[in-house]
Design an enzyme around this catalytic site. Structure first.
Site, PDB file in Angstrom:
ATOM      1  CG  HIS A 273     -12.147   8.931  -7.346  1.00 30.58           C
ATOM      2  ND1 HIS A 273     -11.627   8.365  -8.403  1.00 30.58           N
ATOM      3  CD2 HIS A 273     -12.425   7.958  -6.404  1.00 30.58           C
ATOM      4  CE1 HIS A 273     -11.418   7.010  -7.855  1.00 30.58           C
ATOM      5  NE2 HIS A 273     -11.943   6.714  -6.761  1.00 30.58           N
TER       6      HIS A 273
ATOM      7  CG  ASN B 129     -11.712   5.646  -2.606  1.00 26.43           C
ATOM      8  OD1 ASN B 129     -11.669   5.731  -3.895  1.00 26.43           O
ATOM      9  ND2 ASN B 129     -11.650   4.522  -2.298  1.00 26.43           N
TER      10      ASN B 129
ATOM     11  CG  ASP C 200      -9.126   5.257  -6.627  1.00 34.56           C
ATOM     12  OD1 ASP C 200      -8.904   6.446  -5.515  1.00 34.56           O
ATOM     13  OD2 ASP C 200      -9.960   4.459  -6.206  1.00 34.56           O
TER      14      ASP C 200
ATOM     15  CG  ASP D 100     -10.913   4.052 -10.222  1.00 30.68           C
ATOM     16  OD1 ASP D 100     -11.306   4.883 -11.061  1.00 30.68           O
ATOM     17  OD2 ASP D 100     -11.147   3.928  -8.952  1.00 30.68           O
TER      18      ASP D 100
ATOM     19  CG  HIS E  18     -17.558   2.454  -4.839  1.00 29.52           C
ATOM     20  ND1 HIS E  18     -17.072   2.509  -3.346  1.00 29.52           N
ATOM     21  CD2 HIS E  18     -16.540   1.970  -5.442  1.00 29.52           C
ATOM     22  CE1 HIS E  18     -15.982   1.906  -3.381  1.00 29.52           C
ATOM     23  NE2 HIS E  18     -15.618   1.642  -4.464  1.00 29.52           N
TER      24      HIS E  18
ATOM     25  CG  HIS F 134     -15.485   5.555  -6.332  1.00 30.74           C
ATOM     26  ND1 HIS F 134     -14.181   5.113  -5.458  1.00 30.74           N
ATOM     27  CD2 HIS F 134     -16.533   5.609  -5.529  1.00 30.74           C
ATOM     28  CE1 HIS F 134     -14.674   5.071  -4.061  1.00 30.74           C
ATOM     29  NE2 HIS F 134     -15.921   5.234  -4.303  1.00 30.74           N
ATOM     30  CB  VAL F 135     -18.097   2.099  -9.989  1.00 30.32           C
ATOM     31  CG1 VAL F 135     -18.790   0.765 -10.232  1.00 30.32           C
ATOM     32  CG2 VAL F 135     -18.905   3.082  -9.005  1.00 30.32           C
ATOM     33  CG  HIS F 136     -12.827  -0.789  -9.451  1.00 34.63           C
ATOM     34  ND1 HIS F 136     -12.305  -1.511  -8.476  1.00 34.63           N
ATOM     35  CD2 HIS F 136     -12.484   0.636  -9.330  1.00 34.63           C
ATOM     36  CE1 HIS F 136     -11.500  -0.389  -7.721  1.00 34.63           C
ATOM     37  NE2 HIS F 136     -11.735   0.670  -8.368  1.00 34.63           N
TER      38      HIS F 136
HETATM   39 FE   FE2 Z   1     -11.921   4.867  -5.777  1.00 36.52          FE
END
Ligand code: FE2
Ligand code: NAG
Ligand code: NAG
Ligand code: NAG
Ligand code: NAG
Length: 465
Positions: free
Chosen positions: A317, A232, A195, A168, A327, A354-356
């Protein structure tokens, strides 16, 4: 309580906590970086600078070109005219005239709404020698640029290797900090969990941000292979804009060695590097029973030879184990589909993004449940992978700071900060994993680290602390 008594009380409490082995409560780090998202670097930032010279190759990046590491695919973009798709390469000299080998690549371009890409070149260099350093050059006829890489060592059970783990990333000032920290930590290849550019956060998915992102990361990815996972933000599916082909910019720009891995799509594939077998899964491609990805993974797991590549690492991801409100449970359907396979296969580590934020699990599984038995609680399982959530590269969307309370039993460490990690495989039994937060200086100790032991060679050793 008086100060002295309070201090005594605290000491007592600290001693109690230190002396409570079996409990192993997970850690939710109190450390917080600033919470607001930082801005993307402006188009005129130094990291996005165009190379000088007419039609100079830009956005140069490499990835493995086959499964066993004797091929490397080189990609780049020319902006003014097609130019040559040839790469010259060789050992010994950085002078393009002295590079003895050459390969001819292919050229493509695409349109997205009112954007038209430059000329995108892909060229696979084959017949490389494991562990050797090669120089390579492209842009013949106009402006020639040269680079170098070292081919990963030949797969073998005790071959050491250090991976960078990044997810990400995006292209903010924090992204730049993450990349710089990774560079100073010195891995030899990056496992990227999806990402990339976040171009789709702009109106019309402004694809110039795909170009700027590739110029930004060139300083690393032109010199060592990055292995791509789709997130995504690679979907770029926008029927409202008339763009109905998912992954259009990604597939034109970032090839993967999927054919060599017997896969029919670039989104799921595998490679062998040193003592690791790396499987890349696609969270945004079908994975239900009988789908191509499902069939491929079933076959792929049978092909893994832990005697040659003892370390089995899986990338995706969307995480299966994530105790952040952001998420939350998005990875659940894929977990239900595949978790038992990964536990049976004794996968060592599963990496997701995905999860920041950052989170590492203990060895837990949740494979007992069926639709009627009610056993839906993750339980300790030494055959299960460690799940690492490394979606903290520093993109424009900011940090995910909403952890669920209390911290679930499976969660070993979690922190809402930007950073990257490294996975340093020492031999068939031991690997050192370390997470580095950007806020600490480049030389600072890892904020979270653990010695992982191999699930094939040391299946009953509990490394999950
Ligand atoms: Fe993502
Ligand atoms: C695409 O359209 C947008 C919005 O109308 C405009 O701002 C942008 O300059 C256009 N880009 C190109 C390459 O024409
Ligand atoms: C990005 O990081 C590099 C390396 O640390 C530095 O030279 C460059 O100035 C940074 N650029 C921006 C826009 O922060
Ligand atoms: C935080 O996560 C919880 C779920 O754990 C959710 O109900 C809540 O709306 C989230 N809060 C914010 C501010 O996102
Ligand atoms: C593997 O590496 C670990 C960590 O460096 C070391 O303690 C162990 O002795 C090594 N094992 C072998 C068989 O060399």
């Amino acid at each position: 309580m008086g100060t002295a008594r309070r201090r005594l009380g605290l000491l007592f409490l600290a001693a109690l906590m230190a002396a409570a082995p079996g409990t192993h409560a997970g850690i939710t780090s109190a450390y917080r970086r600033k919470l607001e998202a930082t801005a993307d670097m402006p188009f005129d930032a130094d990291v996005f600078r165009l190379p000088t010279g007419y039609n100079a190759p830009q956005q140069v990046h490499i990835t493995l070109g086959d499964q066993a590491g004797t091929a490397m695919t080189v990609s780049w973009v020319t902006a003014s005219e097609p130019g040559s798709s040839t790469v010259r390469y060789g050992r010994g000299s950085p002078d393009p005239r002295k590079m003895k080998l050459s390969a001819r690549g292919t050229r493509t371009r695409y349109s997205y709404v009112n954007y038209t890409s430059g000329f995108i070149h892909h060229c696979t260099l084959t017949g490389l020698k494991h562990g050797a350093k090669y120089y390579y050059a492209m842009g013949f006829g106009h402006t020639v640029r040269s680079f170098s890489f070292t081919v990963p060592p030949k797969p073998g059970p005790d071959v050491p290797f250090k991976f960078g783990l990044i997810g990400d990333l995006g292209q903010t000032f924090d992204s730049n900090s993450t990349l710089s920290h990774y560079e100073s930590n010195g891995g030899a290849a990056v496992l990227f969990v999806g990402d990339l550019s976040y171009a789709d956060t702009y109106p019309l998915h402004d694809n110039r941000r795909w170009d700027s992102w590739a110029r930004f990361v060139e300083r690393s990815v032109a010199y060592q292979p990055w292995l791509w996972t789709t997130g995504n933000h690679e979907l770029d599916y926008a029927p409202e804009l008339g763009e109905t082909t998912p992954f259009k910019p990604f597939t034109h720009r970032y090839p993967t060695p999927h054919r060599a891995a017997g896969s029919t799509e670039p989104f799921w594939y595998s490679v062998k590097i040193a003592s690791a077998h790396v499987i890349v899964l696609a969270s945004y491609s079908a994975y239900g029973k009988y789908t191509p990805q499902w069939t491929w993974l079933q076959d792929e797991l049978k092909k893994v030879d832990r005697e040659v590549t003892p370390w089995l690492v899986v990338l995706m991801h969307s995480p299966w184990y994530n105790s952040n409100g952001y998420h939350y449970m998005e990875g659940e359907t894929m977990r239900v589909q595949f978790e038992s396979w990964l536990v049976d296969a004794k996968v060592d580590v599963v990496l997701a993004g995905h999860v920041h934020s950052y989170e590492r699990s203990k060895r837990f599984s949740n494979v007992e449940y069926d639709i009627v038995n009610g056993k839906a609680t993750p339980v300790k399982n030494l055959h299960a992978p460690v799940y690492i959530n490394i979606g903290d590269g520093g993109n424009i969307e900011g940090i995910a700071n909403n952890f669920t309370k209390p911290q679930p039993a499976y969660s070993a460490f979690r922190e809402a900060s930007f950073g990257h990690a490294t996975l340093e495989i020492m031999n068939r039994t031991h690997a050192y994993y370390a997470w580095h937060r950007n806020h600490d200086g480049a030389m600072a100790a890892a904020a979270d680290s653990v010695w992982l032991t191999n699930r094939y060679w040391m299946p009953t050793h509990d490394d999950s602390i």
